[in-house]
Structures are given as C-alpha cells and as structure tokens.
Scaffold this active site. Structure first.
Site, PDB file in Angstrom:
ATOM      1  N   LYS A 149      -2.022  -1.490  -3.944  1.00 58.60           N
ATOM      2  CA  LYS A 149      -2.943  -0.362  -3.881  1.00 58.60           C
ATOM      3  C   LYS A 149      -2.183   0.939  -3.917  1.00 58.60           C
ATOM      4  O   LYS A 149      -1.209   1.056  -3.180  1.00 58.60           O
ATOM      5  CB  LYS A 149      -3.723  -0.476  -2.572  1.00 58.60           C
ATOM      6  CG  LYS A 149      -4.604   0.685  -2.263  1.00 58.60           C
ATOM      7  CD  LYS A 149      -5.206   0.512  -0.912  1.00 58.60           C
ATOM      8  CE  LYS A 149      -5.995   1.764  -0.623  1.00 58.60           C
ATOM      9  NZ  LYS A 149      -6.490   1.782   0.717  1.00 58.60           N
ATOM     10  N   LYS A 180       0.855  -1.183   0.000  1.00 57.59           N
ATOM     11  CA  LYS A 180       0.000   0.000   0.000  1.00 57.59           C
ATOM     12  C   LYS A 180       0.890   1.232   0.000  1.00 57.59           C
ATOM     13  O   LYS A 180       1.687   1.438   0.919  1.00 57.59           O
ATOM     14  CB  LYS A 180      -0.905  -0.004   1.230  1.00 57.59           C
ATOM     15  CG  LYS A 180      -1.800   1.209   1.315  1.00 57.59           C
ATOM     16  CD  LYS A 180      -2.747   1.127   2.479  1.00 57.59           C
ATOM     17  CE  LYS A 180      -3.610   2.366   2.541  1.00 57.59           C
ATOM     18  NZ  LYS A 180      -4.469   2.350   3.722  1.00 57.59           N
ATOM     19  N   SER A 230     -10.216   5.570  -4.575  1.00 55.34           N
ATOM     20  CA  SER A 230     -11.166   6.675  -4.743  1.00 55.34           C
ATOM     21  C   SER A 230     -10.721   7.703  -5.781  1.00 55.34           C
ATOM     22  O   SER A 230     -11.532   8.166  -6.585  1.00 55.34           O
ATOM     23  CB  SER A 230     -11.394   7.353  -3.389  1.00 55.34           C
ATOM     24  OG  SER A 230     -10.165   7.769  -2.821  1.00 55.34           O
TER      25      SER A 230
HETATM   26  C1  PBG Z   1      -7.290   3.354   5.477  1.00 56.71           C
HETATM   27  C2  PBG Z   1      -7.564   3.183   4.028  1.00 56.71           C
HETATM   28  C3  PBG Z   1      -7.389   4.120   3.013  1.00 56.71           C
HETATM   29  C4  PBG Z   1      -7.925   3.553   1.874  1.00 56.71           C
HETATM   30  C5  PBG Z   1      -8.358   2.276   2.206  1.00 56.71           C
HETATM   31  N1  PBG Z   1      -8.110   2.062   3.545  1.00 56.71           N
HETATM   32  C6  PBG Z   1      -6.903   5.507   3.030  1.00 56.71           C
HETATM   33  C7  PBG Z   1      -5.570   5.851   3.553  1.00 56.71           C
HETATM   34  O1  PBG Z   1      -4.690   5.013   3.765  1.00 56.71           O
HETATM   35  O2  PBG Z   1      -5.413   7.042   3.798  1.00 56.71           O
HETATM   36  C8  PBG Z   1      -8.037   4.223   0.533  1.00 56.71           C
HETATM   37  C9  PBG Z   1      -9.164   3.759  -0.321  1.00 56.71           C
HETATM   38  C10 PBG Z   1      -9.524   4.677  -1.421  1.00 56.71           C
HETATM   39  O3  PBG Z   1      -8.903   5.752  -1.636  1.00 56.71           O
HETATM   40  O4  PBG Z   1     -10.464   4.346  -2.144  1.00 56.71           O
HETATM   41  N2  PBG Z   1      -6.099   2.892   5.954  1.00 56.71           N
END
Ligand code: PBG
Length: 323
Positions: free
Chosen positions: A247, A194, A273
């Site tokens: 991701k 991630k 998103s």
């Molecule tokens: C939380 C999380 C995030 C997303 C999924 N789980 C955001 C982040 O790490 O700030 C992002 C999902 C998306 O942008 O659709 N840890």
C-alpha cells in the site's frame, strides 16, 4: 530488412487479443472500503473523494446491500469514535461503530465478507497509529491495544482482521490474542508493506487522522525502500499473516511484483484515497477518461500480482465488469 517476427499479428483483431490476453480479473478480486461514523441517518460525502461517503451504521447496511448486489466479495470497515482520547479507548469498545456495524451486517445475513481495519490513528487525539509517550510512538504498549481491538472485532463477528498500524510484532500479538480467545480460524490480512505516503491525504481528511505532531515516518516504510518492504512482508508471514498487503498500489507496483516472487501467500494491494482522488479530479476536468483510466489502473495492479484489490472504485468497476 527487419526480423520476421511481427508482434502486430496477434494484435490484429479483438478475438485474437482476447485469446492471448495475459491478465484476467473480475469482481472476485475487489474489496470495498467503507467509512463508518457515529450517529444515525448520516451520509456525508467526502469532498476530496467524490462518490465516497461517511456513513452511520444504518446507512452502512444499505451500502453493504448494494455491494452484495454487485457480487463484490467483501468490505473493509474503518471507524471513527464519538470522542477521541489519548489512548484511543473507543477503538476496542463493544459500542464502537465498527463493532456495531459488523454486528448489524451479520444480523442481516448479507453474503459479504466483513474485514475490519485495526489501527489507533482515528481514535487518538494525537492522530498517530500507536500510543504516544513524550512525543515518541511506543511500540510494545501499542501491541496490547491492537490485540484488544482485534479481539473486539472478532467478538462482533468480523471475518478478516486487518492491522494497518505498522508497529513491529503486531501480527504475532494479534494472532496469539485471537487464538487465546477461540478465534484460531480467523484470518489476518496484514498491511505489511505500508509506505509513508502522501497519497493518504484525502483519507486523513475524511478520518480526521492527521498526526497532531510529526509524521508517520518512524513506523511506516520509506518510499525509497523496496528491499526493506520485502523484509516486512517476510516478517509478517513468519508472525502468522494469512494475506500480505502492499500500500499504496500504483506507485508501488514493483513491490507487488517482487512480493509475488518471494511468497505464495495471497497478496492484497490498496489503491488508496489519493490514487482515487487523482483520477476523479482529472475526470472532472475532462482531462482523462475516468472509466478507462480506472480499469487500466486496476488491471495493472492485478498484472503486478495482487489477487485482492482494495479500491474505492469497487462498485464502479463491478458495474463495468458484470455488464
Ligand atoms: C490508518 C490507515 C491509513 C490508510 C488506511 N489505514 C492512513 C494512514 O496511514 O495515514 C490510508 C487509506 C487511504 O488513503 O485510502 N493507519
């Protein structure tokens, strides 16, 4: 005279193109994220994510019924607390919205897999994915909380546990707590690679999970680092992950493809998103053909090697894939 190889021969009509098409994908590959919020009768559209709503538990049921009708295999639940606190204690409460939503979906016997996001960022006042001490995100103390969240989701009836926090050792910590409490058959889909990405912007607006100080670069991956991403994937596998995730998706297709080379585990990819928002915004301006760009981007994620595609487009794609 150029070579007698003529690549265009096999492109000359649609039946030939169908026969030689390399990438196949279907509704079977899709997982649909859902935002669950406190209250009842809440159905609030997220401004930067047209068509995506924050839903109270009663509305989640309606949504999951629709997902089931589309034959989408599963949903991924994100929760928000009634009140945030420093320790994010509502995240593992029996009365949390995710726990309630899981129980509600299960009691309706809907044939949809329920995956749950395990993280603290929406539940803490400081908005980080871990506990904070003296402006530092502390790793090992966070693991205990993550394990509590995971087991509370398991007790509620979740089918797949999905930690997204990027702390070191969380998969092992969650695996051992699940096993201890009798959930040795419950799989873990780890957000392994991630990245610290600006593509999460609309999600953070929706979740109110923007960090109140600093950023997430001390725990999420540097977008420059592909090799380090593969190490993260390796580590999560050794800690017991059943599915590994990359991701965001589109800006990291190379990481998906490389992950595919190093592991036989199923790979998930999250079209986040910001990826959704870009396509929606351009389509709204009639600068892009929304359906075509959506399908092309989802297909590219599949082509790169993902078998699970987490996408806010899941229902729209399912509509096109099944007609
Ligand atoms: C939380 C999380 C995030 C997303 C999924 N789980 C955001 C982040 O790490 O700030 C992002 C999902 C998306 O942008 O659709 N840890």
């Amino acid at each position: 005279m150029f070579s007698e190889i003529r690549m265009r021969r096999l492109r000359s009509n649609e039946n030939l193109r169908r026969l030689v098409r390399e990438t196949q994908w279907s509704v079977d590959n899709l997982l649909y994220p859902i935002f669950v919020v406190p209250g009842s009768g809440v159905r609030q559209e997220i401004p930067s994510m047209p068509g995506i709503y924050k839903l109270s538990v009663d509305q989640v049921i309606r949504e999951v019924q629709e997902v089931a009708e589309f034959r989408i295999p599963g949903v991924l639940l994100f929760g928000q607390p009634h009140t945030k606190d420093a320790k994010g204690s509502e995240s593992y409460s029996d009365q949390g919205v995710v726990q309630q939503a899981v129980r509600a979906i299960k009691s309706q016997l809907l044939h949809v897999l329920v995956a749950t996001d395990v993280c603290l960022c929406a539940y803490t006042t400081q908005g980080h994915c871990g506990l904070v001490d003296k402006n530092q995100i502390v790793n090992d103390a966070t693991l205990e909380v993550l394990a509590k969240i995971a087991t509370s989701h398991a007790h509620a009836g979740a089918d797949l546990i999905s930690p997204s926090d990027m702390m070191d050792g969380r998969v092992a910590a969650i695996r051992s707590s699940l096993d201890e409490q009798g959930f040795s058959n419950l799989p873990i889909m780890a957000y392994s690679a991630k990245f610290s990405s600006a593509f999460y912007g609309p999600f953070r607006d929706a979740q109110g999970s923007t960090p109140q100080f600093g950023d997430r670069r001390s725990y999420q991956l540097d977008p420059a680092n592909g090799r380090e991403a593969l190490r993260e994937i390796d580590l999560d596998i050794s800690e017991g992950a059943d599915i590994v995730m990359v991701k965001p998706a589109l800006a990291y297709l190379d990481v998906i493809a490389r992950a595919k080379e190093i592991t036989d585990l199923p790979i998930a990819a999250y079209q986040v998103s910001g990826e959704y928002a870009m396509i929606k915004a351009a389509a709204e301006k009639q600068w892009l053909d929304e359906e075509k760009v959506m399908m092309e981007s989802l297909q590219s994620i599949r082509r790169a090697g993902a078998s699970i595609i987490i996408t806010y487009f899941a229902k729209e794609a399912a509509r096109l894939l099944t007609r």
